[in-house]
Structure formats: C-alpha cells, structure tokens
Design a protein around this motif. Structure first.
Motif, PDB file in Angstrom:
ATOM      1  N   ALA A 371      -2.370  -2.018 -14.322  1.00 18.54           N
ATOM      2  CA  ALA A 371      -2.937  -1.376 -13.427  1.00 18.54           C
ATOM      3  C   ALA A 371      -2.666  -1.391 -12.116  1.00 18.54           C
ATOM      4  O   ALA A 371      -2.627  -2.759 -11.665  1.00 18.54           O
ATOM      5  CB  ALA A 371      -4.755  -1.487 -13.458  1.00 18.54           C
ATOM      6  N   ARG A 372      -1.958  -0.475 -11.383  1.00 15.26           N
ATOM      7  CA  ARG A 372      -1.586  -0.585  -9.989  1.00 15.26           C
ATOM      8  C   ARG A 372      -3.076  -0.816  -9.187  1.00 15.26           C
ATOM      9  O   ARG A 372      -4.197  -0.668  -9.706  1.00 15.26           O
ATOM     10  CB  ARG A 372      -0.870   0.648  -9.486  1.00 15.26           C
ATOM     11  CG  ARG A 372       0.373   0.652 -10.683  1.00 15.26           C
ATOM     12  CD  ARG A 372       0.707   2.182 -10.516  1.00 15.26           C
ATOM     13  NE  ARG A 372       1.493   2.554  -9.352  1.00 15.26           N
ATOM     14  CZ  ARG A 372       1.518   3.898  -8.940  1.00 15.26           C
ATOM     15  NH1 ARG A 372       1.534   4.763  -9.906  1.00 15.26           N
ATOM     16  NH2 ARG A 372       2.235   4.397  -7.878  1.00 15.26           N
ATOM     17  N   LYS A 373      -2.949  -0.964  -7.864  1.00 14.81           N
ATOM     18  CA  LYS A 373      -3.995  -1.145  -7.266  1.00 14.81           C
ATOM     19  C   LYS A 373      -4.755   0.118  -6.875  1.00 14.81           C
ATOM     20  O   LYS A 373      -4.163   1.288  -6.910  1.00 14.81           O
ATOM     21  CB  LYS A 373      -3.716  -1.727  -5.764  1.00 14.81           C
ATOM     22  CG  LYS A 373      -3.352  -3.383  -5.916  1.00 14.81           C
ATOM     23  CD  LYS A 373      -2.834  -3.734  -4.391  1.00 14.81           C
ATOM     24  CE  LYS A 373      -2.775  -5.076  -4.560  1.00 14.81           C
ATOM     25  NZ  LYS A 373      -2.492  -5.754  -3.228  1.00 14.81           N
ATOM     26  N   VAL A 374      -6.095   0.350  -6.797  1.00 15.85           N
ATOM     27  CA  VAL A 374      -6.789   1.396  -6.606  1.00 15.85           C
ATOM     28  C   VAL A 374      -6.482   2.138  -5.435  1.00 15.85           C
ATOM     29  O   VAL A 374      -6.322   1.657  -4.185  1.00 15.85           O
ATOM     30  CB  VAL A 374      -8.351   1.082  -6.557  1.00 15.85           C
ATOM     31  CG1 VAL A 374      -9.080   2.489  -6.240  1.00 15.85           C
ATOM     32  CG2 VAL A 374      -8.908   0.297  -7.931  1.00 15.85           C
ATOM     33  N   TYR A 375      -5.845   3.366  -5.276  1.00 13.78           N
ATOM     34  CA  TYR A 375      -5.653   4.039  -4.230  1.00 13.78           C
ATOM     35  C   TYR A 375      -6.531   4.987  -3.695  1.00 13.78           C
ATOM     36  O   TYR A 375      -7.235   5.566  -4.037  1.00 13.78           O
ATOM     37  CB  TYR A 375      -4.274   5.011  -4.727  1.00 13.78           C
ATOM     38  CG  TYR A 375      -3.175   5.438  -3.606  1.00 13.78           C
ATOM     39  CD1 TYR A 375      -2.213   4.790  -3.263  1.00 13.78           C
ATOM     40  CD2 TYR A 375      -3.481   6.357  -2.915  1.00 13.78           C
ATOM     41  CE1 TYR A 375      -1.372   4.992  -2.350  1.00 13.78           C
ATOM     42  CE2 TYR A 375      -2.733   6.783  -1.722  1.00 13.78           C
ATOM     43  CZ  TYR A 375      -1.464   6.153  -1.677  1.00 13.78           C
ATOM     44  OH  TYR A 375      -0.854   6.579  -0.579  1.00 13.78           O
ATOM     45  N   LEU A 376      -6.610   4.802  -2.214  1.00 16.05           N
ATOM     46  CA  LEU A 376      -7.571   5.398  -1.468  1.00 16.05           C
ATOM     47  C   LEU A 376      -6.936   6.239  -0.427  1.00 16.05           C
ATOM     48  O   LEU A 376      -5.995   5.898   0.354  1.00 16.05           O
ATOM     49  CB  LEU A 376      -8.350   4.372  -0.706  1.00 16.05           C
ATOM     50  CG  LEU A 376      -9.006   3.463  -1.456  1.00 16.05           C
ATOM     51  CD1 LEU A 376      -9.738   2.291  -0.621  1.00 16.05           C
ATOM     52  CD2 LEU A 376     -10.132   3.847  -2.460  1.00 16.05           C
ATOM     53  N   LYS A 377      -7.267   7.505  -0.639  1.00 16.29           N
ATOM     54  CA  LYS A 377      -6.902   8.703   0.505  1.00 16.29           C
ATOM     55  C   LYS A 377      -8.050   9.367   1.014  1.00 16.29           C
ATOM     56  O   LYS A 377      -9.075   9.284   0.709  1.00 16.29           O
ATOM     57  CB  LYS A 377      -5.998   9.470  -0.477  1.00 16.29           C
ATOM     58  CG  LYS A 377      -5.145  10.393   0.342  1.00 16.29           C
ATOM     59  CD  LYS A 377      -4.186  11.181  -0.540  1.00 16.29           C
ATOM     60  CE  LYS A 377      -3.242  12.026   0.231  1.00 16.29           C
ATOM     61  NZ  LYS A 377      -2.308  11.138   0.906  1.00 16.29           N
ATOM     62  N   ALA A 378      -7.718  10.287   2.054  1.00 16.25           N
ATOM     63  CA  ALA A 378      -8.793  10.605   2.858  1.00 16.25           C
ATOM     64  C   ALA A 378      -9.690  11.951   2.373  1.00 16.25           C
ATOM     65  O   ALA A 378     -10.833  12.046   2.584  1.00 16.25           O
ATOM     66  CB  ALA A 378      -8.045  11.219   4.171  1.00 16.25           C
ATOM     67  N   TYR A 379      -8.784  12.614   1.269  1.00 14.04           N
ATOM     68  CA  TYR A 379      -9.651  13.845   0.891  1.00 14.04           C
ATOM     69  C   TYR A 379     -10.707  13.557  -0.033  1.00 14.04           C
ATOM     70  O   TYR A 379     -11.127  12.531  -0.325  1.00 14.04           O
ATOM     71  CB  TYR A 379      -8.683  14.943   0.746  1.00 14.04           C
ATOM     72  CG  TYR A 379      -7.703  15.347   1.970  1.00 14.04           C
ATOM     73  CD1 TYR A 379      -8.349  15.839   2.980  1.00 14.04           C
ATOM     74  CD2 TYR A 379      -6.564  14.383   1.957  1.00 14.04           C
ATOM     75  CE1 TYR A 379      -7.540  16.253   4.085  1.00 14.04           C
ATOM     76  CE2 TYR A 379      -5.673  14.911   2.932  1.00 14.04           C
ATOM     77  CZ  TYR A 379      -6.373  15.531   4.121  1.00 14.04           C
ATOM     78  OH  TYR A 379      -5.548  15.744   5.175  1.00 14.04           O
TER      79      TYR A 379
END
Length: 423
Positions: A371-379
């Motif tokens: 698992a790659r790191k948990v990706y956080l985005k704005a929307y």
C-alpha cells in the motif's frame, strides 16, 4: 469635487496662458506640483494606454480605476466568493505527484513510500518482511525434480499457486509510543499541495480505535462497490472486454469479499465517465438512489486505477505472484488556499479517515510495501454518502490484468480485517 474642478481649471489656465514661463518662483512650484499630482493620480490610464502595453491591459487598468474611483472599486472587486469546482480524480494524474514523498531524504526508489527516515518501517525491515512474503515461492523453486516432466509440473504449480492470507502480521506497530501530528502524517499520509490535514483529524484514538465492523447478519447487501471511472483499463486489457478493466477487478474483489469473507456485496457497473470531467456529478444521483433502495449498505467503495508517469510501475512480488500495489484515498473538502469548501460538505471526514487509516495499518502489517501512503486531496469525491466510504486506486495504467487481479486477494483480506474483527 468642486475644489478639484477649480484646481484643474486653474492649472489648465496657467499652462495655456504660459504662466509657467512668466510666474514667480513660488507660482511655478505650485503649478509643477499640481501637474505631477494630476498626472500621477488621474492621467495614468491614458498614459498607460499610449504606451501600448496591451498584453496585460485589463488588470492594471482595473487597479488604476479602482484606486481613483471608489464606486468602481466596489462594483468590480466586491464579488461573490469564488466557487471551486470539484475536479476529477484521475484527470490530474495524481500518481505523477507522489504527495510529499519528494520531501523525504534517502528515498528508496523501489519503495517510494518508505525511506530510511521512516519511524517504524525502516528499509532493512521492509526488505526482510517482503522476503518472508515470497519465502514459500522460493522454497518451491528449490525443490529437486526427478525429470523434465516433474520440473514442468513444479513450475506450473508455482505459477498457479493460490493466494494464502497470512494468519498473523509480519510486523506490528507499537501504539504505546508517542504518535504526534508529524509522526502520523510522515508515516501514513501523502498530502496533495491543494489541501492540508487539520490537526483535529490526526488524532490516533479517533483514527485507530473507531469501530468499523459491519453487521454481516443483515439480509441485504452490506458493501457497495462501484466505479466513477469505469472505463479505466490496463496495459493488456482487451478492448470491449469489461472483465479486463477496473470493472473486472471490481467483480473479483466483490466475489472474494462474499465467498471468502462472508460479506454481502452489491457491485454496481454503471458507466459515468463518458465525459470524464463530469463523472463525479454524473455518478452521485445514481449512487444516492442505490443507497436509498438498499438501506443495509454500510460501506461504499469507489474502485479506480491510478495513472503514473515514466517507467515507474506499481508492482511487487507477493507469494511468488506479481501483484499490483494500491493506494487508499481521501477527499478532505478543505482547500489550503481558502479553507473549508462548504459547498462540498462532508460530515463524515473523520470516519472516512479512520477507514483508510485502519486499512493502511492492516496493509503495512500484513503486506509490507503493498500500500502506498494514504493520499489526501482537497475535494470531496462523493465520499460524503456514508461514514465508511473509501476510494481505492488499484494499480495504474501500466499494470497487467494479472497483476491487478492478484492484488484483489490481499485487498479483500485487508478490508475483511478492518470491517470484520478489526485490526
């Protein structure tokens, strides 16, 4: 205004009458001063236009007008707050921007999510755990064969070896240590530059100890799997064959969760990305209706595949099987620039984050490096429909169908851990 008109008229009269040439010194000083003030304050726009700077005309002119005429300033610059449109997930190719990975030093290029600076999974330990994951395959290859026929049988057995979910983790986190904001973010998250993770959300107790168990005794479906981008395919997908696309991966994942782990799963295969940029808006009414018609659904999974640049490939060896790596994803409805995006409200952000966090922990402990790191985005990405909502990026466009299907086995196990007895 009357005084201004008098001054302007006086200046004009003095200039026209040649007063600058004949007036005493103090009068010349006043005339020169008024000329400079008039030119600076009221004649900049004509002078700017005469200079021929047309390529950047409007912003400077607006600024000059606004500075001199307050009503114009109010009319032009007092506007409604800008509305940020919910962009599409894959259109921005988030895989090309590995979040904050570039901020780490001594990154191991093969495992970009874990560098030597990682607090709890160091490079040497990660390599050892991945070696253990493929140990069964290595032992199989070392078995002596009697003849060529036995060798072919042995090789076939290795290729067709079934996945076996580990009975215990290869590694266990020490949660008694101090896990402050920086430690949680650096170990588990890749934060897109469009957003930031509020400290209130990065609370270990709220992330780790939230009960996410599903009622598997319910009569109706408990898990919904769907695809905002159902057209996403892989390196060797067959045109026109949905079973070789992300939809086929959804079928495999749903079957594993049902047959092996006892969940009831509804796999929705509706297509919403005919116009890719509007896919989230298109899928929202349909998914909302499905949830209304199936009130027993507790978990909503939007299954995607990522897109990566260059020659990077998201694959690892797991039990002798080439297996695609995957990534859990969260939308925070929060812009680094303007704060909370209120028109994309999500009352379940903390629950969404707990779901992905616990899945990331289970992945790291049972399948280090997958698992790659948990990706956080704005929307928001339609993750506001249920507390246990998850968006998953399964592999990327250059993975093979085999690698993707192989990844469904550990992914199903990880979900079962989180939604079953917990981590």
């Amino acid at each position: 205004m009357l005084l201004l008109c008098v001054i302007c008229g006086g200046v004009s009269f003095l200039k026209n009458a040649g007063a600058e040439d004949t007036a005493p010194g103090w009068q010349k000083y006043i005339v020169a001063f008024l000329n400079r003030q008039m030119e600076r304050n009221y004649f900049q726009i004509p002078r700017y236009l005469e200079a021929g700077k047309e390529e950047n005309l409007f912003p400077p002119v607006e600024q000059l007008m606004a500075r001199q005429f307050l009503f114009y300033d109010y009319a032009v610059f007092v506007k409604e707050p800008e509305v940020e449109l919910e962009d599409t997930l894959m259109a921005e190719l988030i895989g090309q921007q590995e979040g904050t990975d570039e901020d780490y030093k001594n990154i191991d290029e093969e495992h970009l999510d874990y560098g030597e600076d990682a607090l709890h999974i160091e490079k040497s330990m990660l390599e050892e755990m991945e070696r253990e994951n493929s140990l069964n395959n290595e032992m199989e290859e070392e078995k002596p064969t009697q003849n060529e026929e036995n060798m072919e049988v042995a090789e076939e057995a290795v290729i067709q070896k079934e996945f076996e979910a580990p009975a215990y983790p290869a590694y266990t986190y020490d949660w008694s240590e101090k896990w402050d904001y920086e430690a949680l973010v650096s170990n588990f998250y890749a934060v897109d530059n469009s957003t930031s993770l509020k400290e209130d959300y990065a609370n270990l107790d709220a992330l780790l100890y939230q009960d996410l168990a599903v009622d598997r005794a319910s009569e109706g479906p408990q898990i919904l799997i769907y695809h905002t981008h159902s057209r996403e395919s892989f390196a060797d997908s067959v045109p026109g064959d949905a079973s070789t696309t992300i939809v086929g991966a959804g079928d495999k994942l749903a079957g594993l969760l049902e047959d092996k782990y006892g969940f009831k799963v509804l796999h929705h295969t509706g297509e919403y990305d005919t116009v890719r940029d509007d896919a989230y808006n298109e899928s929202l009414p349909a998914i909302t209706q499905i949830l209304e018609e199936n009130p027993t659904i507790e978990v909503v999974i939007d299954l995607h595949r990522d897109a990566v640049s260059g020659d990077r490939k998201l694959v690892m060896d797991l039990q002798g099987r080439p297996t695609a790596r995957f990534m859990f994803f969260n939308g925070l409805s929060y812009s680094r620039k303007s704060g909370d995006i209120t028109y994309l409200e999500n009352p379940y952000i903390q629950e969404n984050l707990a779901f992905s966090f616990q899945a990331q922990v289970a992945a790291n402990e049972y399948y280090p490096g997958i698992a790659r790191k948990v990706y956080l985005k704005a929307y928001r990405f339609n993750m506001h429909l249920k507390p246990k909502s998850m968006l998953i990026e399964l592999g990327a466009q250059n993975n093979t169908v085999e690698e993707i299907m192989n990844a469904c086995d550990p992914l199903a196990h990880i979900l079962a851990i989180v939604l079953g007895d917990g981590i």
